[in-house]
Design an enzyme around this catalytic site. Structure first.
Site, mmCIF file in Angstrom:
data_model
loop_
_atom_site.group_PDB
_atom_site.id
_atom_site.type_symbol
_atom_site.label_atom_id
_atom_site.label_comp_id
_atom_site.label_asym_id
_atom_site.label_seq_id
_atom_site.Cartn_x
_atom_site.Cartn_y
_atom_site.Cartn_z
ATOM 1 N N CYS A 90 45.799 41.022 23.044
ATOM 2 C CA CYS A 90 45.699 42.480 23.160
ATOM 3 C C CYS A 90 44.253 42.871 23.434
ATOM 4 O O CYS A 90 43.355 42.020 23.471
ATOM 5 C CB CYS A 90 46.197 43.161 21.883
ATOM 6 S SG CYS A 90 45.134 42.850 20.449
ATOM 7 N N CYS A 129 41.704 41.744 20.938
ATOM 8 C CA CYS A 129 41.294 40.339 21.075
ATOM 9 C C CYS A 129 40.138 40.234 22.066
ATOM 10 O O CYS A 129 39.158 39.526 21.820
ATOM 11 C CB CYS A 129 42.471 39.490 21.559
ATOM 12 S SG CYS A 129 43.847 39.378 20.399
ATOM 13 N N CYS A 177 57.144 13.320 34.564
ATOM 14 C CA CYS A 177 56.779 12.445 33.454
ATOM 15 C C CYS A 177 55.303 12.074 33.563
ATOM 16 O O CYS A 177 54.633 12.442 34.524
ATOM 17 C CB CYS A 177 57.644 11.177 33.448
ATOM 18 S SG CYS A 177 57.391 10.133 34.916
ATOM 19 N N CYS A 207 54.186 10.389 36.729
ATOM 20 C CA CYS A 207 53.943 11.309 37.851
ATOM 21 C C CYS A 207 52.509 11.837 37.788
ATOM 22 O O CYS A 207 51.802 11.879 38.794
ATOM 23 C CB CYS A 207 54.928 12.473 37.807
ATOM 24 S SG CYS A 207 56.666 12.010 38.012
ATOM 25 N N ASP A 263 17.865 60.993 49.082
ATOM 26 C CA ASP A 263 16.823 60.545 49.997
ATOM 27 C C ASP A 263 17.166 61.125 51.374
ATOM 28 O O ASP A 263 18.299 61.582 51.587
ATOM 29 C CB ASP A 263 16.799 59.015 50.028
ATOM 30 C CG ASP A 263 15.715 58.480 50.935
ATOM 31 O OD1 ASP A 263 14.622 59.059 50.935
ATOM 32 O OD2 ASP A 263 15.980 57.502 51.650
ATOM 33 N N ASP A 291 19.391 54.939 50.673
ATOM 34 C CA ASP A 291 19.910 53.920 51.582
ATOM 35 C C ASP A 291 19.449 52.519 51.192
ATOM 36 O O ASP A 291 19.674 51.556 51.911
ATOM 37 C CB ASP A 291 19.505 54.213 53.026
ATOM 38 C CG ASP A 291 17.989 54.294 53.193
ATOM 39 O OD1 ASP A 291 17.266 54.062 52.211
ATOM 40 O OD2 ASP A 291 17.529 54.597 54.307
ATOM 41 N N ASP A 299 13.852 52.323 47.808
ATOM 42 C CA ASP A 299 14.241 53.302 46.804
ATOM 43 C C ASP A 299 14.439 52.658 45.436
ATOM 44 O O ASP A 299 14.926 53.315 44.507
ATOM 45 C CB ASP A 299 15.550 54.000 47.218
ATOM 46 C CG ASP A 299 15.366 54.869 48.455
ATOM 47 O OD1 ASP A 299 14.256 55.383 48.633
ATOM 48 O OD2 ASP A 299 16.325 55.010 49.219
#
Length: 844
Positions: free
Chosen positions: A27, A30, A99, A102, A531, A738, A742
């Site tokens: 949840c 958590c 198994c 595999c 700006d 931009d 800045d």
């Protein structure tokens, strides 16, 4: 003139990041516990934990080493499990294994591939983790072929999607079992009246026990993890409530005490809460829809061009080259890729041959397709519309703009806002308080039932009649109802659900939100500073007029000299002046002064007597004056063009003014409308620029900004001071720029907004990044942020109101355990549903 080199502020510089897989979370609380545990580790700068993805992204301080073992220990101490996600690793989903043999065959097949360091194959989870010798050695197609040759099938997982799908399927299986048992017990008790029949009571014991063991296992595991560390969470309340009902009923059945049994209630509690989690997982999956759509934008294969010889790029037609379909993971920078009409661009690159238009709406939100010719940039996930293109790859994998957009959306979705601390503080003491109330209420109803029923009856006249439990069971059932109705899920979901929905809604509009804190700050803005160049203006200035000043200017070719000075600068104004001449001039010691202009040493100034080496400067009139240049001869020119909104750039040799250039950059058509919309919302609008005061005033008038809100001839470092001045007056300031020089202002502002294109996503100098370069997105972004903040407050109010109302009602016997479970699930859905309204938010 300002330099074009984008400087990232130290406060927002990139830091190292480590990702972890987290297991055991069920949840929002958590996720909060895991976040707090990680952030307690020295050296951790921030932590973003995603319940939906089961992941944690940890950012480290630049000066501190990455303490991965410390994070693992802290998460374990909080009652959860963590493991680091290796960057040079690939996770595969393998099918066909039955198994351990595999799994061994698959492991051997993977490890036979060159470049693989080792492989771990899990039969239970069907997951294979492939670790590579290095990121460059990664060869996923070869591994897939090796696994197929061994008789199995494998595919690379999309972690976020697979985790959400697994989470849904996990809750779905538990829900099906719970529904089957609960419906059967309800039919037996309520329809067939078998509640007192011995065989049905034993059958109820078995069926309800199955629900407790299988469907309830997740809650019990979560509660046990918390008990081991002396903590508590939502799982603790669910486990205690369900166990109370089931445990009492089992005791009554086995001891022969008789009376009503609560096996149906115990099963219904688990079932209803599981249903809430299942719906929550589905709704969360919908909320992360923008991220999933981004994950699937880029194709899995590309048509790589292998030239038959070394032709000119323009002749790379299908007949002149071999096109081979290859996995995108196999592309490298420099490779050539063919794009047919309708193809999605697989990686980032530039057009090497051909012409077409490209639909970039899915990435930038811009609906109008963009023309692409040779040299044009192409971004992964965009669509080639109507022409054949040959693209040269420039970036792949995590280096593409699309990958950075996905990372930004993920970071925003998993981040936390400051307002969430209120819920965190309450949740920290909530569970122990609820347990205490449940115990007191249970003792009251068990030891003093007469007084409890008397108060219940008195209140029932104003509320509603309810059947209260009787006998020894009363205390247990009331306690269970209190424990269940008080589950703090809604409190934990209130903020993250809204942040996730808002981040997705923003991403669909081409707006990237840095994190939840940025979203919260955006919702509280009271002043916006723009700006000028590239923000309020188009950003493609052109030289409108040239004034040669006096004899000095007439004796030299000012166009050639100015163009040579400007050529090495990438600033838009410099580039416009560089176009006035293509001839070369020898210049030594060239350098760019940020926010002012450029200067160099010119070998022979003919205006000097005798001709000799001189320092020549190209830049703002203010800077030239500071350097001692005499601008008196250009006064009329400066006045005339400044009144027309042009930017003035002067060319001077030592103290002699050689020429003046009027550079005009048109105001964006949408600027007046954007300013008007922001003012309608009660925001104060300002313009700050390094340009001449007359030019700034002209631009402000065209954009609709009041004369008193304009700051002109301001250097980049002084912009931050201007922002700070407004903040000292109590304003919450957003700075829109931009990204060119800045950085100080973006850092100082409460909210930094970068108006940029997808290629600039790598720059993290702002809280919001507008992938669409048009500023219409500014009021939209601020409006969405305000809506998100309003939604968070609504959710927190509901979560507090629900618990404040539900706990006393359950303690007084007005809500049964079944209704408590239903109410708890409903509260979660109300919170999530309210957050999902942001996906349909429209700027009006």
């Amino acid at each position: 003139m300002r330099s074009s080199n984008a400087v990232q502020p130290a406060a927002r510089s990139n830091s190292a990041q480590t990702e972890f897989r987290i297991s055991g979370m069920s949840c929002g609380n958590c996720a909060r516990h895991v976040t707090e545990a990680i952030q307690s580790v020295p050296g951790v700068r921030s932590a973003s934990v995603s319940l939906e993805e089961g992941r944690a992204a940890v950012r480290w301080d630049a000066q501190a080493p990455a303490d991965v073992p410390g994070v693992l220990s802290a998460v374990a101490a909080a009652g959860y499990e963590a493991r680091p996600v290796e960057t040079a690793a690939t996770e595969l989903l393998v099918s066909g294994m039955t198994c351990s043999n595999c799994a061994r065959h698959v492991t051997e097949a993977i490890q036979s591939v060159p470049g693989v360091r080792n492989a771990t194959v899990s039969l239970e989870s069907k997951i294979a983790v492939v670790r590579w010798i290095s990121p460059q050695a990664k060869n996923v197609p070869a591994v897939l072929e090796a696994v197929a040759a061994a008789g199995y099938q494998a595919r690379e997982t999309q972690t976020a999607h697979d985790h959400v799908a697994h989470r849904q399927s996990r809750w779905h299986g538990n829900l099906m079992l719970g529904i089957a048992v609960t419906v059967a017990l309800m039919l037996g008790e309520w329809v067939l009246s078998l509640g007192l029949t011995p065989w049905f009571r034993w059958l109820s014991f078995v069926l309800a026990g199955a629900v407790q063991v299988f469907a309830g296992a997740q809650f019990y595991r979560g509660a046990w993890r918390q008990i081991k560390i002396g903590g508590s969470n939502m799982d603790t309340l669910v486990a205690l409530g369900s166990t109370t009902a089931f445990g009492y009923s089992a005791w009554a059945l086995l001891s022969g005490a008789g009376g009503h049994l609560y096996f149906m209630e115990a099963a219904a509690i688990i079932t209803l809460i599981t249903a809430g989690h299942w719906l929550e997982a589905r709704v969360s999956d919908r909320a992360s829809g923008a991220l999933k759509s981004l994950l699937h934008l880029a194709p899995q294969t590309a048509r790589k061009i292998v030239p038959a010889h070394e032709p000119e790029l323009g002749s790379l037609t299908p007949a002149a080259a071999n096109e081979t379909e290859v996995p995108v993971s196999g592309l490298q920078p420099g490779d050539l890729v063919a794009l047919r009409p309708g193809d999605r661009v697989p990686v980032d690159g530039v057009v090497a041959a051909g012409e077409s238009v490209v639909d970039e709406s899915t990435l930038t939100g811009e609906s109008v397709p963009v023309d692409k010719t040779v040299g044009g940039e192409l971004f992964a996930g965009t669509v080639n519309v109507n022409g054949r293109l040959v693209m040269r790859v420039t970036a792949t994998g995590e280096q593409t703009a699309l990958a950075r957009v996905i990372a930004a959306v993920q970071r925003a979705q998993t981040s936390r806002a400051d307002i969430q601390r209120l819920g965190d503080r309450v949740s920290a003491v909530f569970v122990p308080a609820v347990v205490a109330i449940a115990v007191l209420a249970g003792l009251w109803w068990g030891l003093g039932p007469e007084s409890a029923r008397q108060i219940h009856g008195a209140l029932a006249r104003f509320l509603w009649p309810a059947h209260t439990p009787v006998g020894a069971a009363a205390g247990f059932i009331i306690a269970a109802a209190v424990l269940i109705v008080a589950c703090p899920c809604a409190m934990g979901l209130a903020t993250p659900a809204a942040i996730m929905a808002a981040a997705n809604a923003a991403a669909r509009r081409g707006i990237l939100v840095r994190d939840g804190v940025a979203l919260e700050k955006a919702g509280k803005i009271s002043a916006v500073i723009f700006d000028k160049t590239g923000t309020l203006t188009v950003g493609k200035p052109e030289v409108a007029a040239i004034e040669k000043c006096g004899a000095a200017g007439a004796e030299c070719e000012v166009e050639k000299l100015a163009a040579a000075l400007a050529r090495n600068s990438t600033h838009p104004i410099s580039q416009s002046i560089a176009k006035v001449s293509t001839e070369e001039v020898r210049l030594d010691d060239w350098r760019e002064i940020r926010g002012a202009g450029v200067e160099a040493r010119w070998a022979a100034d003919p205006a000097l007597r005798p001709p000799r080496s001189a320092v020549v400067r190209l830049g703002s009139p203010r800077w030239l004056l500071e350097c001692g240049a005499d601008l008196s001869s250009g006064g009329n020119f400066i006045s005339e063009w400044s009144n027309q909104g042009a930017t003035l750039v002067g060319l001077a040799s030592e103290k002699n003014l050689l020429a003046l250039f009027a550079v005009r950059d048109a105001v964006k058509p949408a600027a007046p409308r954007v300013v008007a919309r922001l003012r309608q919302r009660g925001l104060k609008i300002f313009l700050v620029t390094g340009d001449h005061a007359l030019t700034a005033a002209a631009i402000a008038r065209q954009a609709g900004i009041a004369d008193g809100n304009v700051a002109a001839e301001v250097r980049p470092e002084q912009k931050a001071a201007f922002v700070r001045g407004l903040q000292e007056q109590g304003a919450r300031v957003a700075f829109v720029g931009d990204g060119l020089n800045d950085a100080p202002a973006l850092t100082q502002a409460d909210l930094g907004v970068a108006v940029s294109r997808a290629s600039d996503v790598a720059r993290e100098a702002a809280d919001l990044i507008l992938l669409n370069s048009e500023i219409e997105a500014v009021p939209e972004a601020l409006g969405l942020a305000r809506a998100a903040l309003r939604t968070i407050r609504q959710n927190l109010f509901w979560a507090f109101f629900y618990n404040a109302l539900g706990v006393p009602l359950a303690a007084l016997g007005f809500i049964s355990p079944i209704l408590s479970a239903a109410a708890m699930g409903a509260s979660d859905l109300i919170v999530i549903g309210n957050a999902l309204r942001l996906l349909r938010w429209a700027d009006r």
